[in-house]
Motif scaffolding. Sequence first.
Motif, PDB file in Angstrom:
ATOM      1  N   ASP A 120      -2.960 109.275  86.873  1.00 36.75           N
ATOM      2  CA  ASP A 120      -2.576 109.203  88.287  1.00 36.75           C
ATOM      3  C   ASP A 120      -3.596 108.395  89.079  1.00 36.75           C
ATOM      4  OD1 ASP A 120      -0.170 110.620  88.273  1.00 36.75           O
ATOM      5  OD2 ASP A 120      -1.186 112.548  88.479  1.00 36.75           O
ATOM      6  N   GLU A 121      -3.147 107.822  90.190  1.00 39.59           N
ATOM      7  CA  GLU A 121      -4.054 107.147  91.123  1.00 39.59           C
ATOM      8  C   GLU A 121      -4.682 108.242  91.989  1.00 39.59           C
ATOM      9  OE1 GLU A 121      -4.940 103.864  91.487  1.00 39.59           O
ATOM     10  OE2 GLU A 121      -3.805 103.500  89.652  1.00 39.59           O
ATOM     11  N   TYR A 126     -10.320 108.412  88.974  1.00 35.63           N
ATOM     12  CA  TYR A 126     -10.551 109.092  87.698  1.00 35.63           C
ATOM     13  C   TYR A 126      -9.233 109.344  86.970  1.00 35.63           C
ATOM     14  CZ  TYR A 126     -15.256 109.879  89.499  1.00 35.63           C
ATOM     15  OH  TYR A 126     -16.519 109.713  90.010  1.00 35.63           O
ATOM     16  N   GLY A 127      -8.135 109.480  87.716  1.00 32.48           N
ATOM     17  CA  GLY A 127      -6.821 109.604  87.110  1.00 32.48           C
ATOM     18  C   GLY A 127      -6.312 111.006  86.882  1.00 32.48           C
ATOM     19  N   PHE A 128      -7.103 112.016  87.212  1.00 35.23           N
ATOM     20  CA  PHE A 128      -6.721 113.401  86.912  1.00 35.23           C
ATOM     21  C   PHE A 128      -5.984 114.047  88.086  1.00 35.23           C
ATOM     22  CE2 PHE A 128     -10.741 112.768  84.432  1.00 35.23           C
ATOM     23  CZ  PHE A 128     -10.136 112.679  83.185  1.00 35.23           C
ATOM     24  N   GLY A 129      -4.686 113.830  88.155  1.00 32.48           N
ATOM     25  CA  GLY A 129      -3.861 114.504  89.151  1.00 32.48           C
ATOM     26  C   GLY A 129      -3.541 115.903  88.659  1.00 32.48           C
ATOM     27  N   ALA A 130      -3.584 116.886  89.554  1.00 29.60           N
ATOM     28  CA  ALA A 130      -3.346 118.289  89.187  1.00 29.60           C
ATOM     29  C   ALA A 130      -1.876 118.655  89.366  1.00 29.60           C
ATOM     30  CB  ALA A 130      -4.212 119.203  90.046  1.00 29.60           C
ATOM     31  N   TYR A 131      -1.363 119.442  88.423  1.00 31.12           N
ATOM     32  CA  TYR A 131       0.033 119.885  88.444  1.00 31.12           C
ATOM     33  C   TYR A 131       0.112 121.360  88.075  1.00 31.12           C
ATOM     34  CZ  TYR A 131       1.283 114.957  88.585  1.00 31.12           C
ATOM     35  OH  TYR A 131       1.404 113.640  88.958  1.00 31.12           O
ATOM     36  N   ASN A 153     -12.082 108.317  81.521  1.00 33.23           N
ATOM     37  CA  ASN A 153     -11.149 108.423  82.635  1.00 33.23           C
ATOM     38  C   ASN A 153     -10.759 107.034  83.124  1.00 33.23           C
ATOM     39  OD1 ASN A 153     -13.082 107.636  84.843  1.00 33.23           O
ATOM     40  ND2 ASN A 153     -14.148 109.428  84.048  1.00 33.23           N
ATOM     41  N   MET A 154      -9.856 106.982  84.056  1.00 33.80           N
ATOM     42  CA  MET A 154      -9.283 105.715  84.519  1.00 33.80           C
ATOM     43  C   MET A 154     -10.283 104.817  85.254  1.00 33.80           C
ATOM     44  SD  MET A 154      -5.948 105.518  83.749  1.00 33.80           S
ATOM     45  CE  MET A 154      -4.960 104.778  85.034  1.00 33.80           C
ATOM     46  N   LEU A 163      -5.194 104.030  78.042  1.00 33.24           N
ATOM     47  CA  LEU A 163      -4.310 105.072  78.520  1.00 33.24           C
ATOM     48  C   LEU A 163      -2.979 104.493  78.990  1.00 33.24           C
ATOM     49  CD1 LEU A 163      -6.788 107.362  80.490  1.00 33.24           C
ATOM     50  CD2 LEU A 163      -5.497 107.991  78.451  1.00 33.24           C
ATOM     51  N   LEU A 164      -3.032 103.382  79.719  1.00 33.59           N
ATOM     52  CA  LEU A 164      -1.809 102.792  80.230  1.00 33.59           C
ATOM     53  C   LEU A 164      -0.973 102.136  79.141  1.00 33.59           C
ATOM     54  CD1 LEU A 164      -3.063 101.353  83.641  1.00 33.59           C
ATOM     55  CD2 LEU A 164      -1.763 103.461  83.216  1.00 33.59           C
TER      56      LEU A 164
END
Length: 167
Positions: A120-121, A126-131, A153-154, A163-164
């Motif tokens: 995630d942006e 870092y790319g770590f979106g929480a869900y 990480n991103m 990752l992408l």
Amino acid sequence: MKKSTLILIGFPLIALMVIFGYYIKINQKPDEIKNKAQHPLEFKDNTIQCPQCHMYLVGQKDTAQFITAEGKTHFFDDIGCFILWQKEQNISLEGGKLWVFSRDTKRYIDGFKAWYSLIDETPMQYGFGAYENVKEGFVPFEAMRLRMLRGENMSDPRVRKALLDGR
């Protein structure tokens, strides 16, 4: 002392104390509040700085709040900032509560039980979106934490590309 003198002096003094107390309360920043209940706190945009990257928090998306066992709330603009800060400050997670703002349910959830996207942006990239709800490719807190501490990480262009490309 006459009753009228007491009223003339006492009433304005009490009124000033009430006004001053109200002023302090409405101008108190959330990170100054004793948060013994360990609930996520509301904040106004551009009033709270992340202790790791020093960016001001704007909106709730991607924010994290860590409340220590003593009730001190620390605010972060990105969960990655929390991970780095916790390591550098050697802050114990024991007895603390971590809240992260969920991208899917749009509310604060337990950060230790959340699922994290890797791509995630986020504010610090870092790319770590929480869900709250798991999807394919998401990782639990401890796996996200280890990736962050290892620099996987991103924000790293090589990791980002891998990752992408692996989607």
